[in-house]
Structures are given as C-alpha cells and as structure tokens.
Design an enzyme around this catalytic site. Structure first.
Site, short mmCIF file in Angstrom:
data_model
loop_
_atom_site.label_atom_id
_atom_site.label_comp_id
_atom_site.label_asym_id
_atom_site.label_seq_id
_atom_site.Cartn_x
_atom_site.Cartn_y
_atom_site.Cartn_z
N ASP A 143 0.99 -1.00 0.14
CA ASP A 143 -0.45 0.24 -0.33
C ASP A 143 1.32 1.20 0.32
O ASP A 143 1.51 1.04 1.20
CB ASP A 143 -1.36 0.40 1.38
CG ASP A 143 -1.82 -1.19 0.54
OD1 ASP A 143 -1.86 -1.82 0.41
OD2 ASP A 143 -3.49 -0.81 1.82
N LYS B 48 -7.26 2.99 -2.78
CA LYS B 48 -7.42 3.06 -1.94
C LYS B 48 -7.27 4.76 -1.31
O LYS B 48 -6.39 5.52 -1.53
CB LYS B 48 -5.99 2.95 -1.03
CG LYS B 48 -6.22 2.80 0.44
CD LYS B 48 -4.99 1.75 1.34
CE LYS B 48 -4.83 2.02 2.71
NZ LYS B 48 -4.07 1.56 3.63
N LYS C 58 -9.99 -0.28 -2.06
CA LYS C 58 -9.99 -0.34 -1.41
C LYS C 58 -10.15 0.76 -0.16
O LYS C 58 -9.48 2.26 -0.38
CB LYS C 58 -8.33 -0.58 -0.54
CG LYS C 58 -8.23 -0.97 1.08
CD LYS C 58 -6.71 -1.36 1.37
CE LYS C 58 -6.65 -1.53 2.37
NZ LYS C 58 -5.25 -2.04 3.04
#
Length: 228
Positions: free
Chosen positions: A96, A157, A185
């Site tokens: 991430d 994300k 996400k």
C-alpha cells in the site's frame, strides 16, 4: 458488478491493519491469529514487522501486506522502491503505497507515474495506491487515480487515517473514476458492521481497518469475547 450484501460474509474483504507504531511482536502474532481464524484477506503491518507476520501466516490463507512511504508519501522515489523491494523479499505480497501529494497538487504527472510504475514493475506483487482522498479535490483525485491505474496498480485506496477517515462519497467517486479497471480499497475510520456494508455497497472490495473482528458482528450484537 452488484454485490448482494444480505448475509454477506465480509471477512474476505478485510485487511486486518496493525499500524499502531507502538505495537509489539505479541500484538502482531495476535492479529495474524485473528486473520487466520476469521479468514481475512490480509494482515497489514509496518515494513519492520513483515518478516514476523510472514512467519506467523506461513502456509495459511491470509496474505501479508505492508505500507510504503507511510504516512506522508513524501520520501524519495528511490527510498520507496527500496522499501518496497525489501518488504517483498521479506514476505509481503501486497504493498500500500502513499502517493507524493505535493506532486499531485503540482500536477507533476511524470514523476508520479515513474515512481509508481517502478514499484509495480519491479515488485511484481499487488500494489494499492493510497490517494489520501480527504486532501484532494475531485480533479486532483481523478488525476492521481488515472496515473496510478496507468502505472499498473491493482487498487485505488482512500486514506492513511492520518488526515481523517474514509468518506462514502470518495469511494463512489473512485468507483466512477476506475470504471472497473482496478479495485477499490476503503480505509480509515471503519469501525462497525454497518460501516463496512455501506462501503462495500458503494464500491469497495477491500476494507482497511484495525477493527476487523468487531466488523464481523452486526451492530446490535456484542463482540465474541473469545475473539482476542
């Protein structure tokens, strides 16, 4: 694709996050045990905890994910790449990565693209671009998202959690921008089952939260006392 959220098992959506900088080895082991017990998608830890998490989850279904350039995204591209490759070497299969938000604000598109593409190309694992949605306007969000998609990420994300929690509207915007090319996400501030369901209905296919166990319980039911 429309997801039927009636009686949905949300465990496979959850990245069980342990990003408290004070968390020690025992808490990492506990998070991994919970991820295995409940069938979470992954355990997300800091890079320094990846090796331990990989040892705990060896041969089990949950993956090990970690954060790169966290939480500001302002480290150099070479530093991010090194951090990413070291994490993969130690057992991370999902990364991430926080985008350089200053570059987004300045529309330095090539720098953003080159940084993300190098990590995607050289790591050969799942990459999620953390956009820090609360700090971007819609045009900036669209710009950053499209660059990340072109660079090869598998997920967009929302947040780190250091600048506010996820907003439902931002998830809807990301779904619209992505047009099914990548997954979404949602992360930060997800603390109840109803939060999780709302975000999934809005388009999220992963949920980053340190409240993974609590999310499995409908809001009007107590947490299983044996869960920890």
């Amino acid at each position: 694709m429309t997801i039927n959220t009636v009686d949905l098992n949300i465990a496979p959506f959850i990245d069980h996050s342990l990003l408290n900088p004070c968390a020690g080895d025992e808490l990492v082991r506990q998070w991994c045990a919970q991820a295995d017990r409940f069938g979470f998608a992954s355990v997300c830890v800091y890079p320094s905890r990846v090796l331990l998490a990989r040892e705990c989850l060896q041969g089990k279904t949950p993956k090990v994910s970690t954060v790169i350039g966290f939480p500001t995204g302002a480290t150099t591209s070479k530093t991010k790449l090194y951090e990413a490759l070291e994490a993969v070497e130690q057992g991370a299969s999902e990364l991430d990565i926080v985008l350089n938000l200053g570059w987004v604000k300045e529309q330095k598109t090539k720098l953003i693209y080159d940084e993300i593409a190098s990590i995607c190309d050289e790591s050969n694992v799942t990459v999620k671009a953390i956009l820090e949605t609360n700090l971007l306007n819609y045009d900036e969000l669209k710009l950053a998202s499209n660059i990340a998609i072109d660079a090869g990420v598998q997920f967009l994300k929302t947040c780190t959690g250091w600048n506010g929690g996820v907003q439902l509207e931002h998830v809807k915007q990301l779904k619209e921008i992505a047009k099914g090319q990548v997954a979404i996400k949602a992360s930060a501030g997800i603390r109840t089952h109803s939060d999780a369901i709302a975000l999934i209905e809005a388009g999220a296919t992963r949920l980053g939260t340190s409240y993974g166990v609590q999310l499995l319980q409908p809001d009007d039911e107590p947490e299983d006392p044996t869960s920890t």
